[in-house]
Design a protein around this motif. Structure first.
Motif, PDB file in Angstrom:
ATOM      1  N   VAL A 156       0.836  -1.209   0.000  1.00  0.00           N
ATOM      2  CA  VAL A 156       0.000   0.000   0.000  1.00  0.00           C
ATOM      3  C   VAL A 156       0.865   1.252   0.000  1.00  0.00           C
ATOM      4  O   VAL A 156       0.659   2.174  -0.812  1.00  0.00           O
ATOM      5  CB  VAL A 156      -0.961  -0.001   1.211  1.00  0.00           C
ATOM      6  N   LEU A 157       1.851   1.328   0.908  1.00  0.00           N
ATOM      7  CA  LEU A 157       2.648   2.547   1.021  1.00  0.00           C
ATOM      8  C   LEU A 157       3.565   2.749  -0.186  1.00  0.00           C
ATOM      9  O   LEU A 157       3.644   3.850  -0.731  1.00  0.00           O
ATOM     10  CB  LEU A 157       3.456   2.524   2.317  1.00  0.00           C
ATOM     11  N   GLY A 159       3.084   1.492  -3.084  1.00  0.00           N
ATOM     12  CA  GLY A 159       2.217   1.686  -4.248  1.00  0.00           C
ATOM     13  C   GLY A 159       1.917   3.150  -4.534  1.00  0.00           C
ATOM     14  O   GLY A 159       1.621   3.526  -5.680  1.00  0.00           O
ATOM     15  N   LEU A 160       2.011   4.004  -3.504  1.00  0.00           N
ATOM     16  CA  LEU A 160       1.795   5.440  -3.708  1.00  0.00           C
ATOM     17  C   LEU A 160       2.859   6.053  -4.612  1.00  0.00           C
ATOM     18  O   LEU A 160       2.573   7.015  -5.349  1.00  0.00           O
ATOM     19  CB  LEU A 160       1.808   6.172  -2.357  1.00  0.00           C
ATOM     20  N   LEU A 161       4.088   5.533  -4.570  1.00  0.00           N
ATOM     21  CA  LEU A 161       5.200   6.146  -5.293  1.00  0.00           C
ATOM     22  C   LEU A 161       4.996   6.136  -6.814  1.00  0.00           C
ATOM     23  O   LEU A 161       5.049   7.195  -7.447  1.00  0.00           O
ATOM     24  CB  LEU A 161       6.523   5.482  -4.895  1.00  0.00           C
ATOM     25  N   ILE A 163       2.227   5.658  -8.426  1.00  0.00           N
ATOM     26  CA  ILE A 163       0.961   6.359  -8.730  1.00  0.00           C
ATOM     27  C   ILE A 163       1.210   7.864  -8.812  1.00  0.00           C
ATOM     28  O   ILE A 163       0.725   8.541  -9.733  1.00  0.00           O
ATOM     29  CB  ILE A 163      -0.101   6.034  -7.665  1.00  0.00           C
ATOM     30  N   LEU A 164       1.990   8.405  -7.889  1.00  0.00           N
ATOM     31  CA  LEU A 164       2.292   9.841  -7.902  1.00  0.00           C
ATOM     32  C   LEU A 164       3.203  10.219  -9.071  1.00  0.00           C
ATOM     33  O   LEU A 164       3.122  11.326  -9.593  1.00  0.00           O
ATOM     34  CB  LEU A 164       2.921  10.257  -6.575  1.00  0.00           C
ATOM     35  N   ARG A 167       1.295  10.895 -12.321  1.00  0.00           N
ATOM     36  CA  ARG A 167       0.601  12.177 -12.478  1.00  0.00           C
ATOM     37  C   ARG A 167       1.501  13.223 -13.134  1.00  0.00           C
ATOM     38  O   ARG A 167       1.032  14.283 -13.548  1.00  0.00           O
ATOM     39  CB  ARG A 167       0.112  12.686 -11.117  1.00  0.00           C
ATOM     40  N   HIS A 183      13.428   5.354  -6.977  1.00  0.00           N
ATOM     41  CA  HIS A 183      12.364   6.352  -6.904  1.00  0.00           C
ATOM     42  C   HIS A 183      12.848   7.774  -7.181  1.00  0.00           C
ATOM     43  O   HIS A 183      12.363   8.436  -8.097  1.00  0.00           O
ATOM     44  CB  HIS A 183      11.690   6.297  -5.521  1.00  0.00           C
ATOM     45  N   ASN A 197       6.035  14.303  -4.485  1.00  0.00           N
ATOM     46  CA  ASN A 197       6.752  13.038  -4.656  1.00  0.00           C
ATOM     47  C   ASN A 197       7.865  12.893  -3.619  1.00  0.00           C
ATOM     48  O   ASN A 197       8.049  11.821  -3.021  1.00  0.00           O
ATOM     49  CB  ASN A 197       7.343  12.951  -6.059  1.00  0.00           C
ATOM     50  N   CYS A 200       6.288  12.298  -0.200  1.00  0.00           N
ATOM     51  CA  CYS A 200       5.752  10.936  -0.096  1.00  0.00           C
ATOM     52  C   CYS A 200       6.885   9.931   0.083  1.00  0.00           C
ATOM     53  O   CYS A 200       6.772   8.985   0.866  1.00  0.00           O
ATOM     54  CB  CYS A 200       4.925  10.601  -1.333  1.00  0.00           C
ATOM     55  N   VAL A 204       7.113   7.486   3.260  1.00  0.00           N
ATOM     56  CA  VAL A 204       7.191   6.019   3.163  1.00  0.00           C
ATOM     57  C   VAL A 204       8.459   5.512   3.840  1.00  0.00           C
ATOM     58  O   VAL A 204       8.433   4.535   4.596  1.00  0.00           O
ATOM     59  CB  VAL A 204       7.138   5.576   1.684  1.00  0.00           C
TER      60      VAL A 204
END
Length: 316
Positions: A156-157, A159-161, A163-164, A167, A183, A197, A200, A204
């Motif tokens: 979950v955590l 997975g944010l990377l 996704i951001l 964008r 990252h 980014n 985040c 994380v």
């Protein structure tokens, strides 16, 4: 206008250049990393064969070790094939979405490894500080839940990377100065605001690595307090002996992890040095973990010796 002409809108591919400044020797650098990868694959596969089949190893510590071995195999599979393709065959291009997938798996598996190390520290804490309740606290259902929580937290955590990153649409370059999709190395390519980014990534990192490291330290402070209260010298030595392998792996993992994490964000480390050390950080622990834990356990040592003796006997 020049900045517009050199910008990339939603790039479909990126170029991994490997180790900047050392391109002329990357071919030779690939061989030690290949050997380390072979050691990691052999050691972790052996652990995954021995632990399920040896009933005396069906204990929380070794169940966590088997999960750690599977995680280490995943890390090697995520990093090494493309890295060696860059070093040996100059195969530097990668689809942007594939890069994000690699980024996700590398960082998620790192975070899973951190969570498993925390679980192993908790196991040692219960085994030494409350040995009579060890088996009643760490039941198979509790072990399963702990492993699932570690996996969900990482998924979950981390997975944010990606996704951001998705964008972001405008990039000033598609050249990643790294041997894998890290990252911050990908984020720094963007020609847009990347503060979210960066924040985040820090969130994380501290939520997982920072949280785990703090609680592992607390576990070992409590363990050492309990050990020093033991009256018999032999009992103290035996308790310390059960922890030495885990302390070594803990120090090796977190020292390299935080060096890689902070040098990419705040440091002024030379790119070749940073990339070499961050690659070592990802590949050396998977190779060392089976050796460190295997050497400390007589059952594992005997089973490994039996495997190689049988293999040697079959060739004669």
């Amino acid at each position: 206008m020049a900045s517009i002409n050199t910008s990339y809108l939603n790039p479909s591919t990126v170029i991994l250049i490997g180790i900047p400044g050392l391109e002329h020797v990357q071919f030779w650098i690939g061989f030690p990393f290949f050997v380390v990868c072979l050691v990691a694959l052999l050691g972790n596969i052996i652990l995954l064969i021995i632990i399920p089949t040896e009933r005396s190893l069906h204990q929380p510590m070794y169940i966590f070790l088997a999960v750690l071995a599977a995680t280490d195999l995943g890390l090697c599979a995520a990093i090494v094939p493309k890295m060696l393709a860059i070093f040996w065959f100059r195969s530097c291009s990668m689809a942007f979405d594939t890069c994000l997938i690699q980024l996700f798996f590398i960082h998620a598996l790192q975070c899973m490894e951190s969570g498993i190390l925390l679980a192993m520290a908790f196991d040692r804490y219960i085994a030494i500080c409350d040995p009579l309740r060890h088996t009643s606290i760490l039941t198979p259902s509790i072990l399963s839940r702990m492993i699932v929580i570690v996996a969900i937290r990482a998924t979950v955590l981390v997975g944010l990377l990606p996704i951001l990153i998705k964008r972001l649409h405008i990039f000033h370059s598609i050249l990643i100065t790294h041997s894998y999709c890290e990252h911050m190395a990908v984020v720094k390519l963007a020609a847009e605001d990347i503060q979210v980014n960066k924040a985040c990534g820090l969130f994380v990192g501290f939520t997982i690595l920072g949280f785990d490291m703090i609680f592992i330290l607390i576990s070992y402070i409590l363990i050492f307090q309990a050990v020093f209260r033991l009256h018999q010298k032999e009992a103290r030595l035996k308790a310390f002996n059960t922890c030495t392998a885990h302390i070594f792996v803990f120090l090796e993992f977190y020292i390299l992890a935080f060096f890689s994490f902070f040098s990419h964000r705040f440091g002024h480390v030379a790119p070749p040095t940073h990339i070499l050390l961050s690659t070592i950080y990802l590949l050396v622990p998977p190779a060392l973990n089976p050796i460190v834990y295997g050497v400390k356990n007589k059952v594992i040592c005997k089973r490994v010796a039996r495997i190689f003796l049988l293999s040697h006997g079959s060739h004669q």
